[in-house]
Design a protein around this motif. Structure first.
Motif, PDB file in Angstrom:
ATOM      1  N   UNK A 115      47.438 -51.512  38.733  1.00 17.72           N
ATOM      2  CA  UNK A 115      47.406 -52.795  39.444  1.00 17.72           C
ATOM      3  C   UNK A 115      47.896 -52.532  40.856  1.00 17.72           C
ATOM      4  N   UNK A 116      47.214 -53.115  41.813  1.00 19.86           N
ATOM      5  CA  UNK A 116      47.549 -52.879  43.209  1.00 19.86           C
ATOM      6  C   UNK A 116      47.663 -54.216  43.943  1.00 19.86           C
ATOM      7  N   UNK A 117      48.583 -54.292  44.857  1.00 21.34           N
ATOM      8  CA  UNK A 117      48.725 -55.413  45.797  1.00 21.34           C
ATOM      9  C   UNK A 117      49.150 -56.741  45.172  1.00 21.34           C
ATOM     10  N   UNK A 118      49.769 -56.720  43.996  1.00 22.70           N
ATOM     11  CA  UNK A 118      50.241 -57.983  43.421  1.00 22.70           C
ATOM     12  C   UNK A 118      51.275 -58.624  44.342  1.00 22.70           C
ATOM     13  N   UNK A 119      52.025 -57.795  45.068  1.00 26.77           N
ATOM     14  CA  UNK A 119      52.997 -58.320  46.024  1.00 26.77           C
ATOM     15  C   UNK A 119      52.302 -59.096  47.147  1.00 26.77           C
ATOM     16  N   UNK A 120      51.120 -58.618  47.568  1.00 27.68           N
ATOM     17  CA  UNK A 120      50.366 -59.333  48.608  1.00 27.68           C
ATOM     18  C   UNK A 120      49.841 -60.673  48.090  1.00 27.68           C
ATOM     19  N   UNK A 121      49.399 -60.706  46.833  1.00 28.65           N
ATOM     20  CA  UNK A 121      48.962 -61.967  46.223  1.00 28.65           C
ATOM     21  C   UNK A 121      50.112 -62.969  46.230  1.00 28.65           C
ATOM     22  N   UNK A 122      51.277 -62.542  45.806  1.00 31.30           N
ATOM     23  CA  UNK A 122      52.449 -63.428  45.766  1.00 31.30           C
ATOM     24  C   UNK A 122      52.829 -63.890  47.172  1.00 31.30           C
ATOM     25  N   UNK A 123      52.818 -62.973  48.129  1.00 26.94           N
ATOM     26  CA  UNK A 123      53.126 -63.349  49.526  1.00 26.94           C
ATOM     27  C   UNK A 123      52.168 -64.418  50.041  1.00 26.94           C
ATOM     28  N   UNK A 124      50.875 -64.237  49.793  1.00 25.07           N
ATOM     29  CA  UNK A 124      49.879 -65.206  50.267  1.00 25.07           C
ATOM     30  C   UNK A 124      50.060 -66.566  49.585  1.00 25.07           C
ATOM     31  N   UNK A 125      50.435 -66.536  48.311  1.00 20.76           N
ATOM     32  CA  UNK A 125      50.705 -67.778  47.592  1.00 20.76           C
ATOM     33  C   UNK A 125      51.932 -68.479  48.185  1.00 20.76           C
ATOM     34  N   UNK A 126      52.984 -67.708  48.430  1.00 16.31           N
ATOM     35  CA  UNK A 126      54.204 -68.297  48.989  1.00 16.31           C
ATOM     36  C   UNK A 126      54.005 -68.829  50.411  1.00 16.31           C
ATOM     37  N   UNK A 127      53.044 -68.267  51.125  1.00 13.25           N
ATOM     38  CA  UNK A 127      52.708 -68.765  52.470  1.00 13.25           C
ATOM     39  C   UNK A 127      51.733 -69.948  52.404  1.00 13.25           C
ATOM     40  N   UNK A 128      51.376 -70.354  51.194  1.00 15.56           N
ATOM     41  CA  UNK A 128      50.447 -71.465  50.946  1.00 15.56           C
ATOM     42  C   UNK A 128      49.023 -71.157  51.411  1.00 15.56           C
ATOM     43  N   UNK A 129      48.645 -69.873  51.435  1.00 13.62           N
ATOM     44  CA  UNK A 129      47.278 -69.478  51.757  1.00 13.62           C
ATOM     45  C   UNK A 129      46.403 -69.455  50.508  1.00 13.62           C
ATOM     46  N   UNK A 130      47.048 -69.486  49.360  1.00 14.95           N
ATOM     47  CA  UNK A 130      46.349 -69.537  48.073  1.00 14.95           C
ATOM     48  C   UNK A 130      46.865 -70.753  47.323  1.00 14.95           C
TER      49      UNK A 130
END
Length: 174
Positions: A115-130
């Protein structure tokens, strides 16, 4: 986040990301049951220039885009078999768009995966981009795939998600 737009009529792939905008010719387009295969030469960029050719399997009724690479022998990704991007599709006539929501799985030639970039998914969610529903839908879909990978192996699982002909096309880069 990256945004892909595939114009199937004029055979162009457009990529917009925080670091670049790319427009490249698609050499071949293949229609499989509910998916499309595109194949193109690699465009020289600042990274990953050990790649010769790229194939993508677009699955507009799923939340994944599958990519395979034909690489030079010295490539840092020479052991990759399939790169899975998680995201969402929008189709309109001859245009297929894919918004990459950052989460990836890399299937290697030895059958292992990471699994790669799960941290980026979480960051984008926390920034309200997702959106919240997209975030949890992607995580649920990924978890479901991983469970199937462990039970049936990644290739058999992806055959079930796509179809035998489409997946064989994707990984036959010879």
């Amino acid at each position: 986040m990256k945004h892909y737009r595939f114009d199937m009529k004029i055979k162009k792939e457009f990529l917009n990301s925080p670091t670049r905008e790319v427009k490249v010719d698609i050499e071949n387009i293949y229609k499989f049951n509910n998916s499309f295969g595109i194949e193109r030469n690699w465009m020289i960029l600042d990274k990953h220039n050990s790649i010769k050719k790229i194939k993508r399997l677009l699955l507009p009724d799923k939340m994944i885009m599958l990519t395979s690479f034909l690489t030079h022998d010295n490539s840092i990704i020479k052991d990759y078999l399939i790169y899975i991007d998680f995201g969402k599709y929008l189709t309109n006539g001859n245009i297929i768009e894919f918004e990459d929501l950052e989460l990836d799985i890399i299937i290697k030639k030895d059958g292992s995966f990471e699994i790669d970039d799960i941290d980026e998914l979480i960051d984008e969610y926390e920034k309200h981009h997702i959106k919240k529903n997209e975030f949890f839908t992607i995580l649920k879909y990924e978890t479901n795939l991983i469970n199937k990978f462990e039970k049936f192996n990644p290739i058999n699982t992806l055959i079930e998600e796509t179809n035998d002909i489409a997946l064989k096309w994707l990984i036959n880069l010879g």
